[in-house]
Design a protein around this motif. Structure first.
Motif, mmCIF file in Angstrom:
data_model
loop_
_atom_site.group_PDB
_atom_site.id
_atom_site.type_symbol
_atom_site.label_atom_id
_atom_site.label_comp_id
_atom_site.label_asym_id
_atom_site.label_seq_id
_atom_site.Cartn_x
_atom_site.Cartn_y
_atom_site.Cartn_z
ATOM 1 N N GLU A 297 -18.170 3.013 -89.359
ATOM 2 C CA GLU A 297 -17.575 4.002 -88.442
ATOM 3 C C GLU A 297 -18.643 4.868 -87.793
ATOM 4 O O GLU A 297 -18.560 5.196 -86.602
ATOM 5 C CB GLU A 297 -16.564 4.867 -89.191
ATOM 6 C CG GLU A 297 -15.844 5.857 -88.276
ATOM 7 C CD GLU A 297 -14.747 6.625 -88.988
ATOM 8 O OE1 GLU A 297 -14.041 7.393 -88.317
ATOM 9 O OE2 GLU A 297 -14.611 6.479 -90.217
ATOM 10 N N THR A 298 -19.670 5.262 -88.547
ATOM 11 C CA THR A 298 -20.725 6.078 -87.943
ATOM 12 C C THR A 298 -21.508 5.268 -86.912
ATOM 13 O O THR A 298 -21.962 5.822 -85.910
ATOM 14 C CB THR A 298 -21.695 6.605 -89.027
ATOM 15 O OG1 THR A 298 -22.387 5.509 -89.634
ATOM 16 C CG2 THR A 298 -20.941 7.396 -90.092
ATOM 17 N N LEU A 299 -21.636 3.965 -87.140
ATOM 18 C CA LEU A 299 -22.357 3.126 -86.169
ATOM 19 C C LEU A 299 -21.604 3.030 -84.847
ATOM 20 O O LEU A 299 -22.222 2.898 -83.778
ATOM 21 C CB LEU A 299 -22.579 1.725 -86.756
ATOM 22 C CG LEU A 299 -23.530 1.632 -87.969
ATOM 23 C CD1 LEU A 299 -23.550 0.220 -88.530
ATOM 24 C CD2 LEU A 299 -24.936 2.077 -87.605
ATOM 25 N N LEU A 300 -20.273 3.097 -84.909
ATOM 26 C CA LEU A 300 -19.487 3.078 -83.679
ATOM 27 C C LEU A 300 -19.848 4.257 -82.771
ATOM 28 O O LEU A 300 -19.727 4.173 -81.541
ATOM 29 C CB LEU A 300 -17.983 3.123 -83.997
ATOM 30 C CG LEU A 300 -17.361 1.912 -84.710
ATOM 31 C CD1 LEU A 300 -15.898 2.175 -85.025
ATOM 32 C CD2 LEU A 300 -17.506 0.660 -83.859
ATOM 33 N N HIS A 301 -20.282 5.362 -83.378
ATOM 34 C CA HIS A 301 -20.564 6.591 -82.629
ATOM 35 C C HIS A 301 -22.051 6.783 -82.353
ATOM 36 O O HIS A 301 -22.440 7.793 -81.776
ATOM 37 C CB HIS A 301 -20.046 7.808 -83.401
ATOM 38 C CG HIS A 301 -18.558 7.815 -83.572
ATOM 39 N ND1 HIS A 301 -17.693 8.246 -82.598
ATOM 40 C CD2 HIS A 301 -17.788 7.432 -84.624
ATOM 41 C CE1 HIS A 301 -16.442 8.141 -83.042
ATOM 42 N NE2 HIS A 301 -16.475 7.651 -84.276
ATOM 43 N N THR A 302 -22.898 5.858 -82.821
ATOM 44 C CA THR A 302 -24.346 6.068 -82.654
ATOM 45 C C THR A 302 -25.012 4.911 -81.914
ATOM 46 O O THR A 302 -26.191 4.621 -82.131
ATOM 47 C CB THR A 302 -25.015 6.269 -84.026
ATOM 48 O OG1 THR A 302 -24.702 5.154 -84.873
ATOM 49 C CG2 THR A 302 -24.556 7.558 -84.676
ATOM 50 N N GLY A 303 -24.255 4.243 -81.089
ATOM 51 C CA GLY A 303 -24.836 3.240 -80.206
ATOM 52 C C GLY A 303 -24.959 1.851 -80.774
ATOM 53 O O GLY A 303 -25.560 0.976 -80.136
ATOM 54 N N GLU A 304 -24.442 1.602 -81.965
ATOM 55 C CA GLU A 304 -24.493 0.241 -82.536
ATOM 56 C C GLU A 304 -23.075 -0.216 -82.859
ATOM 57 O O GLU A 304 -22.742 -0.561 -83.990
ATOM 58 C CB GLU A 304 -25.370 0.205 -83.784
ATOM 59 C CG GLU A 304 -26.844 0.506 -83.506
ATOM 60 C CD GLU A 304 -27.729 0.221 -84.697
ATOM 61 O OE1 GLU A 304 -27.683 -0.928 -85.200
ATOM 62 O OE2 GLU A 304 -28.455 1.136 -85.128
ATOM 63 N N ALA A 305 -22.227 -0.206 -81.815
ATOM 64 C CA ALA A 305 -20.807 -0.501 -81.987
ATOM 65 C C ALA A 305 -20.567 -1.901 -82.531
ATOM 66 O O ALA A 305 -19.694 -2.113 -83.390
ATOM 67 C CB ALA A 305 -20.079 -0.306 -80.658
ATOM 68 N N ASP A 306 -21.303 -2.898 -82.042
ATOM 69 C CA ASP A 306 -21.079 -4.273 -82.511
ATOM 70 C C ASP A 306 -21.353 -4.411 -84.011
ATOM 71 O O ASP A 306 -20.585 -5.042 -84.747
ATOM 72 C CB ASP A 306 -21.980 -5.234 -81.734
ATOM 73 C CG ASP A 306 -21.562 -5.374 -80.286
ATOM 74 O OD1 ASP A 306 -20.391 -5.020 -79.980
ATOM 75 O OD2 ASP A 306 -22.385 -5.813 -79.475
ATOM 76 N N LYS A 307 -22.452 -3.813 -84.449
ATOM 77 C CA LYS A 307 -22.784 -3.862 -85.878
ATOM 78 C C LYS A 307 -21.735 -3.103 -86.682
ATOM 79 O O LYS A 307 -21.348 -3.522 -87.786
ATOM 80 C CB LYS A 307 -24.162 -3.264 -86.098
ATOM 81 C CG LYS A 307 -24.670 -3.389 -87.542
ATOM 82 C CD LYS A 307 -26.086 -2.827 -87.680
ATOM 83 C CE LYS A 307 -26.570 -2.938 -89.104
ATOM 84 N NZ LYS A 307 -27.944 -2.376 -89.264
ATOM 85 N N GLY A 308 -21.260 -1.969 -86.124
ATOM 86 C CA GLY A 308 -20.227 -1.185 -86.810
ATOM 87 C C GLY A 308 -18.940 -1.964 -86.947
ATOM 88 O O GLY A 308 -18.307 -1.975 -88.015
ATOM 89 N N ARG A 309 -18.503 -2.635 -85.863
ATOM 90 C CA ARG A 309 -17.276 -3.435 -85.917
ATOM 91 C C ARG A 309 -17.403 -4.551 -86.967
ATOM 92 O O ARG A 309 -16.458 -4.850 -87.696
ATOM 93 C CB ARG A 309 -16.993 -4.042 -84.538
ATOM 94 C CG ARG A 309 -16.615 -3.039 -83.470
ATOM 95 C CD ARG A 309 -16.157 -3.746 -82.208
ATOM 96 N NE ARG A 309 -15.952 -2.796 -81.141
ATOM 97 C CZ ARG A 309 -16.839 -2.532 -80.185
ATOM 98 N NH1 ARG A 309 -18.010 -3.172 -80.191
ATOM 99 N NH2 ARG A 309 -16.581 -1.642 -79.257
ATOM 100 N N GLN A 310 -18.571 -5.177 -87.011
ATOM 101 C CA GLN A 310 -18.789 -6.254 -87.957
ATOM 102 C C GLN A 310 -18.658 -5.759 -89.395
ATOM 103 O O GLN A 310 -18.012 -6.405 -90.235
ATOM 104 C CB GLN A 310 -20.167 -6.873 -87.734
ATOM 105 C CG GLN A 310 -20.445 -8.078 -88.634
ATOM 106 C CD GLN A 310 -21.834 -8.665 -88.392
ATOM 107 O OE1 GLN A 310 -22.550 -8.248 -87.492
ATOM 108 N NE2 GLN A 310 -22.201 -9.634 -89.218
ATOM 109 N N LEU A 311 -19.269 -4.621 -89.687
ATOM 110 C CA LEU A 311 -19.177 -4.054 -91.045
ATOM 111 C C LEU A 311 -17.727 -3.736 -91.408
ATOM 112 O O LEU A 311 -17.266 -4.029 -92.527
ATOM 113 C CB LEU A 311 -20.026 -2.788 -91.149
ATOM 114 C CG LEU A 311 -21.517 -2.966 -91.452
ATOM 115 C CD1 LEU A 311 -22.214 -1.616 -91.431
ATOM 116 C CD2 LEU A 311 -21.725 -3.636 -92.793
#
Length: 943
Positions: A899-913
């Motif tokens: 969820e934090t990755l969705l807000h820090t510019g790494e949305a694809d990696k965040g969605r995958q996690l």
């Protein structure tokens, strides 16, 4: 009918049981109206005719022996009963056949002894069979074969699953190992331990013989076969008649063959016959080719020859070594009249222990020469030197004067000894009468159709003792003390306290016991008070005993008293005082060759508990590992006390962040415990709680709830474990966000603790602290904060302001502040908790990681996603050092990081996690859980 017609046998049994108590005309009408086939009806009529010719006391028993026992018990190798597969028959007796079997369900590899009742068993036989199961369920002793399981066959034959003992009869073991006399006696003492333990649970074995006492290859004694045991429990038992059925005449007592009441003295006789066999290789009344009548006559009328004069194969077993004390000990145990034998198994044990220490024994009449001989045998060098010096200095006249003085002293000692012997004889006689009265009270004639249970029998005995013996206060005091011990053994702790106090008061009225005896009685009183949850009175009684022991030191009694005092201090919430007392006891046990045996192990166990209480986890773990090793060596890996040590050691490993080892021991303890314990057993319930706590830390929320609920869904009498289980489940519910369920469990736990423990007891600190937090979230905010403050104060008073319990309080205050949106307060609570926890726990310990989770959640709540991402990444790295790769708590953390990755510019990696970890979260958390809902919300953001 063929030998394989089991269904027909079942029908015959049902018709027979229905008809046996009916008048003849009613029987015929019932048989004619039944739908049974003609051969079945003819068989039932034939059996009824036989039954009518039998005496009432034998009717239901003998028919089966003569008609159908072999027919109905022909089980084949490979036949399966539940999870057990029959391998071979290994024994048979009056109450059933015993088979060697093995567990084949794949869950647990184990060989067992499986005992099956006959398929045409009478009501009386089935009652005996079920009684044996109840007896074995109550007996948990390292020298008694343990009951593991039970069930019924397809045709409703009950069976017992018992510990399989791979051993030899004790007489064969002694012969094969060529044991000397002392070694045989030490082995015999283990048999006495088992029998004495059974007596303390109101159970008489009544069939002690070498075949029922096996010795394993490691030298451990196991007492078997309680099938003809007697228990003071029901009016179905006729205390006036003892059947010879199932007994071996060569080892039966006179009262058994005469059909008279049996008491604990019967087992004393049985032990005497076993001792005789170990001395001579023969029973005291060898059967040979004699008729039963002659054997019975010999048992009742002929005293066995002294062991020292008995020959086997033309030789005397131990020759002159048996003359004197061994002859006298065996002779006293084998007296024809029960009241002339040792009054208890404990007295027999004590005499053997005295013999092994080369001290005078009760069975040998005292004399100056005898006592002097014992003194010389114990201290030969000193005795010879003393005698030489004395003769050199004193000369003939002095020697004569000395001997004259000794003769006068011996005369005075004999007078005192005669008085003591008379008092002991009175006590023994009264005790025998007390037990006889208890048996007679349970007979159908005196019960008048009522069921007379143990409590009623004891109450009758207490009343009779209180109403009599006014002119024999010493005997009365001793009997009341004995009844107090029995009440204690049966769980009636308040009654035990009252009787012990009454005994002490009577003893005071007639000059009373000596200081040592009074100290022992006060120490027992303290133990009774503790079990009755009166810790203050327990403390005062134990301190009185301590004062008396300072005036007349007895190292062993003092160690036992200090150990009891330590347990009281621990339960009272004073762990440091507990450690002081327990260490005093441990210093004594360390000096003993066996480190104090069971008592020393118990002291070390309680010492470990106390060190755990002051957060000295390394010391606690070291002691618990020592206790575990001792219990495995003494009892084996599957004994209840061993399993108890598994989960205590695991608890220490959890605190030391050794989670893999903790999980191994807890899983082993829980899975093994479920197979050998009833669901309400305290050890199983304690293990279940500890296992569920570890599963919660690892994220297995569903499994934790299931384990706790299974333990709580039984009717258990131990209220402390119930309260702890409720508190643990309440905490799990709260972690998952199920507030109503959490509050209900924690309220129940709180109510129980208030009823059974003082307010200062640290046992309830954690559960009350969790309740305080839950109250703030369920409408009782002010009361919740007040409860948290109270627990914090009690914790600080007992353990100091820098105790990890104070850190736990700050952790809860931080979670409350985060939930209520008081974000400026959260970090200060986290920092204070962190400062304390660093003194006790590694940086990657779950307790420290919980603070890390709070800090990361605070950053996300403040919309500081960059900091949140950094904190979650560090948290995840520490978690991976601590938890197994498949632990669900890692999936929860990875999802939060996503969820934090969705807000820090790494949305694809965040969605995958988030996507990768959703399935693991859903599998291990119910839909109501916060973790489950948060994972779903994150996943929905991806759609």
């Amino acid at each position: 009918m063929s030998n394989n017609s089991t269904p027909d046998l079942k029908t015959i049994k049902q018709l027979f049981d229905t008809c046996i108590d009916l008048p003849a005309d009613h029987r015929e009408r019932l048989l004619r109206e039944s739908a049974a086939e003609v051969p079945i009806l003819e068989e039932v009529r034939r059996l009824l005719a036989i039954a009518d010719r039998e005496a009432d006391s034998q009717r239901h028993v003998d028919i089966i022996d003569r008609q159908l026992r072999d027919l109905s018990q022909n089980l084949q190798r490979g036949q399966q009963l539940g999870p057990y597969e029959i391998e071979q028959e290994i024994g048979r007796g009056g109450m059933g056949i015993v088979f060697l079997a093995r567990r084949i369900d794949g869950n647990y590899e184990q060989k067992v002894a499986l005992k099956i009742a006959p398929s045409f068993a009478s009501r009386e036989e089935l009652r005996h069979f079920h009684q044996e199961r109840q007896i074995l369920a109550r007996l948990q002793h390292p020298n008694i074969a343990m009951l593991l399981d039970g069930g019924a066959t397809d045709d409703q034959r009950p069976y017992l699953v018992m510990e399989y003992v791979d051993g030899r009869p004790i007489s064969d073991y002694c012969h094969d190992q060529q044991l000397d006399l002392d070694a045989r006696l030490r082995l015999f003492l283990s048999v006495c331990d088992a029998v004495s333990y059974a007596h303390s649970h109101l159970i008489i074995h009544r069939d002690i013989k070498p075949e029922n006492v096996l010795v394993t290859a490691s030298g451990q004694v196991k007492l078997l076969d309680f099938g003809v045991s007697k228990v003071l429990q029901s009016d179905h038992q006729n205390a006036q008649v003892t059947q010879l059925k199932g007994l071996t005449l060569a080892y039966a007592s006179p009262e058994q063959v005469r059909g008279e009441p049996t008491t604990t003295a019967t087992d004393v006789y049985g032990l005497g016959t076993l001792l005789y066999r170990l001395f001579t290789g023969l029973s005291p009344h060898p059967c040979g080719d004699s008729s039963a009548e002659k054997i019975i006559e010999a048992i009742c009328l002929t005293s066995p020859a002294p062991p020292s004069r008995v020959t086997k194969d033309g030789t005397v077993a131990f020759g002159s070594k048996l003359k004197g004390d061994p002859d006298n000990i065996a002779g006293k145990a084998l007296r024809k009249e029960p009241h002339n034998r040792y009054s208890s198994v404990g007295e027999l044990q004590a005499d053997i222990a005295r013999y092994l220490r080369r001290e005078p024994v009760q069975a040998t009449p005292p004399s100056f020469i005898y006592r002097s001989g014992k003194l010389v045998s114990r201290y030969p060098a000193a005795s010879v030197l003393s005698l030489s010096v004395f003769l050199a200095i004193s000369g003939g006249f002095a020697a004569a004067m000395y001997l004259a003085s000794k003769l006068r002293d011996e005369r005075d000692n004999l007078i005192v000894a005669q008085k003591e012997i008379k008092r002991q004889a009175q006590t023994a006689g009264r005790t025998a009468q007390l037990l006889t009265d208890m048996f007679l009270a349970a007979s159908p004639r005196n019960a008048h159709g009522r069921t007379v249970d143990v409590d009623q029998l004891l109450d009758i005995s207490v009343k009779n003792t209180r109403d009599s013996l006014q002119d024999e206060p010493a005997v009365k005091a001793q009997l009341l003390k004995t009844l107090a011990k029995v009440k204690y053994r049966t769980g009636k702790y308040k009654d035990a306290v009252a009787l012990q106090l009454e005994s002490l008061n009577i003893a005071d009225s007639f000059a009373g016991p000596d200081r040592e005896e009074r100290a022992a009685d006060l120490s027992k009183l303290g133990d009774y008070y503790r079990e009755a949850n009166d810790l203050e009175s327990a403390f005062h009684a134990l301190k009185q005993a301590e004062e008396l022991l300072q005036q007349k030191p007895d190292p062993m009694l003092n160690a036992i008293n200090q150990s009891r005092l330590g347990v009281v201090m621990e339960q009272w919430g004073k762990p440091r005082q507990a450690i002081e007392a327990l260490n005093r006891a441990e210093r004594y046990w360390r000096k003993q060759a066996d480190k104090g045996g069971d008592t020393g192990t118990s002291t070390r166990y309680n010492l470990a508990i106390s060190y755990y209480g002051i957060a000295d986890f390394p010391t606690a773990a070291k002691l618990h590992k020592q206790v575990l090793d001792e219990r495995i060596a003494r009892y084996g890996k599957d004994h209840p006390q061993t399993l108890n040590s598994y989960h205590n050691l695991a608890q220490c490993y959890m605190r030391l962040n050794r989670l893999a080892e903790a999980r191994k021991y807890l899983q082993l303890a829980y899975e093994t415990g479920k197979k050998i314990f009833s669901p309400d057993h305290i050890t199983l319930r304690t293990t279940a709680r500890q296992y569920a706590r570890l599963l919660r830390k690892m994220g297995y929320y569903r499994r934790g709830i299931d384990i706790l609920s299974e333990s709580l869904n039984v009717d258990a009498q131990n209220r402390e474990t119930t309260a702890l289980l409720l508190a643990t489940r309440g905490n799990l519910y709260f972690e998952m966000g199920m507030l109503a369920e959490a509050r209900d469990d924690l309220d129940q736990s709180y109510k129980i603790f208030n009823e059974i423990l003082p307010d200062s007891s640290s046992i309830s600190f954690l559960s009350r602290s969790i309740l305080g937090e839950v109250m703030t979230a369920t409408g009782d905010r002010e009361a919740g904060f007040a409860l948290l403050a109270k627990i914090r104060q009690l914790n600080a008073e007992q353990y100091g302001e820098d105790d990890y319990g104070i850190a736990g309080n700050d952790f809860r205050l931080a979670r409350i502040a985060l939930r209520e949106g008081r974000l400026d307060e959260v970090q200060s609570h986290i920092d204070h908790a962190r400062t304390i926890n660093e003194k006790f726990f590694a940086r990657n310990h779950p307790i420290q990681l919980e603070l890390d989770i709070l800090e990361a959640q605070l950053a996300v709540k403040q919309a500081n996603f960059s900091q949140g991402r950094s904190l979650y990444e560090k948290l995840l790295a520490r978690m991976m050092e601590t938890f197994p790769e498949d632990a669900p708590i890692l999936s929860v953390t990875r999802s939060a990081l996503g969820e934090t990755l969705l807000h820090t510019g790494e949305a694809d990696k965040g969605r995958q996690l988030i996507a990768e970890n959703l399935r693991q979260i859903e599998a291990n958390t119910p839909p109501q859980a916060i973790q489950h809902q948060a994972g779903k919300i994150r996943a929905n953001k991806l759609l």
